[in-house]
Design a protein around this motif. Structure first.
Motif: not given
Length: 192
Positions: A28-30, A53-56, A187-192
């Motif tokens: 997965y990526v996100g 403010n943060t991001y990852k 945030g969002l997470q996408y699984s392959f």
């Protein structure tokens, strides 16, 4: 310094492992965005900002339904302060960013909702800069390896896409001092 090199090698190996397994549904990526609170006391200053403010950006591999490994690049944003020392105006900024590798323990509450706890190591670069009126500017940076702790939840929107929320805490070392930085993100997470 040796521990930082080992951390980078471990992160590269983890990334390679995740890429080689990209054909499976276990990768997965996100990405997340959020707010960090730096535990700075802000004593003897005129103004002080301890939120940023943060991001990852993250990638992970599900070992099984309960365990995963995850690598990420993160930015903890920038905090700033201004003050007056002996009649001289001073200002300072500090920002943090880094890479981390974590192990996650996951628990499925429902087919859509699951929670997780994470523990890992982060290589964090703290960069400070400032100016003293009539004297000049300065810049400094420190890189250290620190533990990272966190917990969160994900909610499946589709088979591949999930909403992710989490709380994390890390320490940042700068000029011999350590400050805790707590971060809440979504945030969002996408699984392959």
């Amino acid at each position: 310094m040796m521990l930082n090199k080992k951390l980078v090698v471990g992160m590269i190996a983890t990334a390679g492992f995740m890429l080689s397994a990209a054909a499976s549904a276990q990768v997965y990526v996100g990405a997340t965005v959020g707010k960090a609170h730096w535990n700075d006391d802000c004593k003897n200053v005129v103004s002080c900002s301890t939120s940023s403010n943060t991001y990852k950006l993250l990638g992970g591999y599900n070992i099984d339904k309960n365990f995963a490994v995850e690598a990420s690049y993160f930015s903890l944003g920038t905090i700033s302060a201004t003050g007056n020392v002996g009649g001289t105006n001073v200002s300072a900024d500090m920002k943090g960013k880094g890479f981390e590798v974590s192990g996650l323990y996951k628990y499925e509450f429902t087919p859509e909702l699951s929670g997780f706890a994470k523990l890992g190591l982060a290589s964090i670069k703290a960069e400070g800069s400032g100016a003293v009126a009539g004297v000049g500017a300065y810049n400094d940076s420190t890189t250290s390896t620190q533990p990272v702790f966190g917990f969160g939840a994900s909610y499946k929107l589709t088979k591949e896409l999930a909403l992710r929320g989490e709380f994390e805490t890390r320490k940042i070392k700068f000029s011999g001092d350590k400050e805790a930085v707590n971060n809440i993100s979504v945030g969002l997470q996408y699984s392959f």
